[in-house]
Design an enzyme around this catalytic site. Structure first.
Site, PDB file in Angstrom:
ATOM      1  N   TRP A 177      39.126  41.125  24.993  1.00 58.03           N
ATOM      2  CA  TRP A 177      38.013  41.187  25.937  1.00 58.03           C
ATOM      3  C   TRP A 177      37.475  42.605  26.085  1.00 58.03           C
ATOM      4  O   TRP A 177      38.231  43.569  26.143  1.00 58.03           O
ATOM      5  CB  TRP A 177      38.492  40.696  27.303  1.00 58.03           C
ATOM      6  CG  TRP A 177      37.567  40.985  28.457  1.00 58.03           C
ATOM      7  CD1 TRP A 177      37.529  42.111  29.211  1.00 58.03           C
ATOM      8  CD2 TRP A 177      36.552  40.119  28.979  1.00 58.03           C
ATOM      9  NE1 TRP A 177      36.557  42.017  30.189  1.00 58.03           N
ATOM     10  CE2 TRP A 177      35.945  40.793  30.060  1.00 58.03           C
ATOM     11  CE3 TRP A 177      36.100  38.843  28.648  1.00 58.03           C
ATOM     12  CZ2 TRP A 177      34.914  40.245  30.816  1.00 58.03           C
ATOM     13  CZ3 TRP A 177      35.072  38.288  29.401  1.00 58.03           C
ATOM     14  CH2 TRP A 177      34.491  38.983  30.469  1.00 58.03           C
ATOM     15  N   MET A 178      36.152  42.709  26.198  1.00 58.26           N
ATOM     16  CA  MET A 178      35.467  43.971  26.494  1.00 58.26           C
ATOM     17  C   MET A 178      34.526  43.759  27.662  1.00 58.26           C
ATOM     18  O   MET A 178      33.854  42.733  27.751  1.00 58.26           O
ATOM     19  CB  MET A 178      34.664  44.428  25.267  1.00 58.26           C
ATOM     20  CG  MET A 178      33.574  45.468  25.552  1.00 58.26           C
ATOM     21  SD  MET A 178      32.433  45.694  24.170  1.00 58.26           S
ATOM     22  CE  MET A 178      33.406  46.752  23.113  1.00 58.26           C
ATOM     23  N   ASN A 179      34.447  44.754  28.574  1.00 54.38           N
ATOM     24  CA  ASN A 179      33.308  44.803  29.494  1.00 54.38           C
ATOM     25  C   ASN A 179      32.781  46.235  29.593  1.00 54.38           C
ATOM     26  O   ASN A 179      32.432  46.800  28.556  1.00 54.38           O
ATOM     27  CB  ASN A 179      33.571  44.118  30.842  1.00 54.38           C
ATOM     28  CG  ASN A 179      34.721  44.632  31.654  1.00 54.38           C
ATOM     29  OD1 ASN A 179      35.877  44.327  31.377  1.00 54.38           O
ATOM     30  ND2 ASN A 179      34.433  45.394  32.704  1.00 54.38           N
ATOM     31  N   ASP A 180      32.670  46.839  30.751  1.00 51.74           N
ATOM     32  CA  ASP A 180      31.882  48.056  30.955  1.00 51.74           C
ATOM     33  C   ASP A 180      32.118  49.155  29.907  1.00 51.74           C
ATOM     34  O   ASP A 180      33.266  49.465  29.574  1.00 51.74           O
ATOM     35  CB  ASP A 180      32.222  48.681  32.308  1.00 51.74           C
ATOM     36  CG  ASP A 180      32.011  47.759  33.474  1.00 51.74           C
ATOM     37  OD1 ASP A 180      31.617  46.606  33.270  1.00 51.74           O
ATOM     38  OD2 ASP A 180      32.261  48.211  34.607  1.00 51.74           O
TER      39      ASP A 180
ATOM     40  N   GLN B 144      36.076  49.129  28.898  1.00 50.21           N
ATOM     41  CA  GLN B 144      37.055  48.278  29.549  1.00 50.21           C
ATOM     42  C   GLN B 144      37.555  47.240  28.543  1.00 50.21           C
ATOM     43  O   GLN B 144      36.765  46.522  27.931  1.00 50.21           O
ATOM     44  CB  GLN B 144      36.435  47.596  30.758  1.00 50.21           C
ATOM     45  CG  GLN B 144      36.081  48.543  31.901  1.00 50.21           C
ATOM     46  CD  GLN B 144      37.315  49.059  32.617  1.00 50.21           C
ATOM     47  OE1 GLN B 144      37.812  48.429  33.550  1.00 50.21           O
ATOM     48  NE2 GLN B 144      37.822  50.208  32.199  1.00 50.21           N
TER      49      GLN B 144
ATOM     50  N   PHE C  55      40.326  51.225  35.574  1.00 48.12           N
ATOM     51  CA  PHE C  55      38.963  50.723  35.667  1.00 48.12           C
ATOM     52  C   PHE C  55      37.971  51.756  35.122  1.00 48.12           C
ATOM     53  O   PHE C  55      38.340  52.803  34.620  1.00 48.12           O
ATOM     54  CB  PHE C  55      38.638  50.353  37.106  1.00 48.12           C
ATOM     55  CG  PHE C  55      39.130  48.987  37.518  1.00 48.12           C
ATOM     56  CD1 PHE C  55      40.098  48.303  36.790  1.00 48.12           C
ATOM     57  CD2 PHE C  55      38.632  48.364  38.660  1.00 48.12           C
ATOM     58  CE1 PHE C  55      40.548  47.048  37.168  1.00 48.12           C
ATOM     59  CE2 PHE C  55      39.072  47.107  39.050  1.00 48.12           C
ATOM     60  CZ  PHE C  55      40.038  46.455  38.318  1.00 48.12           C
TER      61      PHE C  55
ATOM     62  N   GLU D 130      27.945  49.152  41.660  1.00 49.60           N
ATOM     63  CA  GLU D 130      28.901  49.552  40.641  1.00 49.60           C
ATOM     64  C   GLU D 130      28.253  50.528  39.649  1.00 49.60           C
ATOM     65  O   GLU D 130      27.034  50.616  39.525  1.00 49.60           O
ATOM     66  CB  GLU D 130      29.439  48.326  39.902  1.00 49.60           C
ATOM     67  CG  GLU D 130      30.242  47.388  40.789  1.00 49.60           C
ATOM     68  CD  GLU D 130      31.009  46.359  39.999  1.00 49.60           C
ATOM     69  OE1 GLU D 130      32.240  46.293  40.162  1.00 49.60           O
ATOM     70  OE2 GLU D 130      30.375  45.600  39.215  1.00 49.60           O
TER      71      GLU D 130
END
Length: 484
Positions: free
Chosen positions: A32-35, A51, A94, A217
């Protein structure tokens, strides 16, 4: 075995084959990847962290994945930079940022802890540092260096995240997202002379109206073309003519009082009007360009196909400029170095459904100019075969754009259609479309509006059609993009 080494060994075993990924958009090697995090220059190379949850294609305990490039297009995977392995970040490393310093490449991130107190699990978020050489990083013994207790009492200790650092003549500054205990979002500002010992300065910007979400955010604050800009990603927005429902990414234009350290904004705009865009972060390139990258996915509409062993990708980095009080976005110019097999058509009539020889593919850069004609609706249909297609439509009679991925092969009950107002006067239409297997980024009229959307259509669907309910005169220019 350390958590960092364990994660790296897992990736080495379960890394997805290169051909399953997009050609030039950053993705995780698996999981998984996010920001995006730490988008910065160090020793002449551009670094991007993100992330990362390597063990699953869903969000989990956050690590920092790491890639580097010299041209914003062709990326090289590097070892994982951070893992949640300390008492001050064991619930997750984070989002954050990075900066080149005399001591090395400094990473600033949010360390998350969970503590049970009187039978209640409380979450605390504080800001931490790690320093490295562009390959490996060591967390500082002083961590956390910025804590919630440094802020006024009514500011949240749980929602205090996503530090962005920069340097000025009098030292280092850092903005962090936060909100008050009664749910009003704001961005707080800190200062340090050495980037290690920090002090609270002010609330840089806030919203007391309740109209701009509940938490801002991923804040980013900078001066661009003489104008001050604040970017945030608000949670829980309600739709209006400018914004869509849910998590948005927006920019605020205004003036900065350097004495009081307060940003006074007088206009707020959407950064991207597509279906998939969140948590943008910018960097100042060595040549002076302000470059932005973002996560090309939506929290509420993850349409990753069952069985795909990776989730999430970044947008193609974009150059930002300010004109007439608004941001213009364009794909990084380096993408043109990868153009191949150019095809051009001029003054072609489009009536009904039309296709053109050589205008097809799933990895390309195409410009469509509508130079004249009389029509109500004009559609460009991509990733198309007898079964599938994803459509970008100009609804000229309604002054609207419509994106429709209903027939892209998605099998989830997720958002498939977005309708957006055309936000600038438009006499002629110019569309630059970047396709990379599973995504489409559309730049309207030199980046006055941008639309980012993912679709996971089978790659054999590579036709492109143009559909007009009247007559349109179009110019077409298309290049394949080849990134070896």
């Amino acid at each position: 075995m350390s958590k960092l080494k364990k994660a790296e060994e897992f990736v080495n075993v379960y890394r997805v084959k290169k051909e399953q990924f997009p050609a030039f958009h950053v993705t995780p090697p698996c999981g998984w990847m996010n920001d995006p995090n730490g988008f910065s220059s160090y020793h002449g190379k551009i670094h991007l962290f993100y992330q990362f949850h390597p063990y699953n294609e869903a969000w989990g305990p956050m690590h920092w994945g790491h890639s580097e490039t010299t041209d914003f297009v062709k990326w090289t995977e590097l070892p994982i930079a951070l893992a949640p392995d300390q008492s001050y970040d064991d619930a997750g490393c984070f989002s954050g940022s990075a900066i080149e310093t005399e001591k090395g490449h400094l990473l600033v991130y949010t360390g998350v802890t969970e503590q049970e107190e009187n039978g209640v699990k409380n979450v605390y978020q504080n800001q931490c540092l790690a320093i490295g050489n562009g390959k490996t990083y060591t967390k500082l013994a002083q961590n956390p260096v910025v804590t919630g207790d440094m802020m006024p009492e009514h500011f949240s200790r749980e929602h205090f995240r996503d530090p962005k650092i920069w340097k000025e003549e009098d030292g280092y500054y850092m903005v962090v997202g936060n909100k008050t205990d009664d749910g009003k979002p704001h961005v707080v500002l800190f200062h340090s002379e050495d980037a290690i010992s920090w002090e609270y300065v002010s609330v840089l910007a806030k919203d007391d109206t309740g109209m701009l979400g509940t938490m801002w955010e991923c804040p980013d604050f900078f001066c661009l073309d003489g104008a001050y800009v604040l970017i945030t990603s608000p949670q829980n927005l309600s739709a209006d003519e400018e914004f869509h429902n849910g998590n948005n990414s927006v920019y605020y234009m205004g003036s900065y009082d350097k004495n009081q350290h307060i940003f006074h904004y007088d206009a707020v705009y959407s950064l991207d009007d597509g279906l998939d865009f969140y948590a943008p972060q910018t960097m100042l390139a060595d040549d002076g360009r302000r470059i932005m990258i973002a996560w090309m996915q939506s929290w509420d509409s993850n349409i990753r196909p069952e069985g795909q062993k990776w989730s999430g990708m970044m947008i193609l980095p974009r150059e930002l400029k300010v004109k007439d009080g608004k941001i213009l976005q364009s794909p990084v110019r380096e993408i043109e170095n990868y153009h191949r097999n150019g095809v051009r058509y001029e003054k072609q009539e489009v009536e009904g459904t039309c296709r053109f020889d050589g205008i097809k593919g799933r990895v390309l850069d195409m410009t469509v100019e509508i130079a004249g004609g009389d029509f109500r609706e004009f559609t460009i249909s991509v990733a198309q075969n007898e079964q599938f297609h994803t459509d970008f439509s100009i609804l000229q009679h309604k002054n609207r754009i419509e994106i429709d991925r209903t027939y892209s092969g998605m099998v989830r009950d997720a958002n498939a259609i977005r309708r957006i107002k055309v936000k600038s006067p438009c006499k002629k239409w110019k569309l630059r479309i970047i396709l990379d297997k599973y995504s489409m980024e559309v730049f309207l009229n030199d980046g006055q509006q941008v639309f980012s959307t993912t679709f996971y259509t089978s790659l054999e669907a590579d036709q492109i059609s143009f559909v007009c309910d009247g007559k349109a005169i179009v110019n077409l220019e298309k290049y394949d993009i080849v990134v070896a």
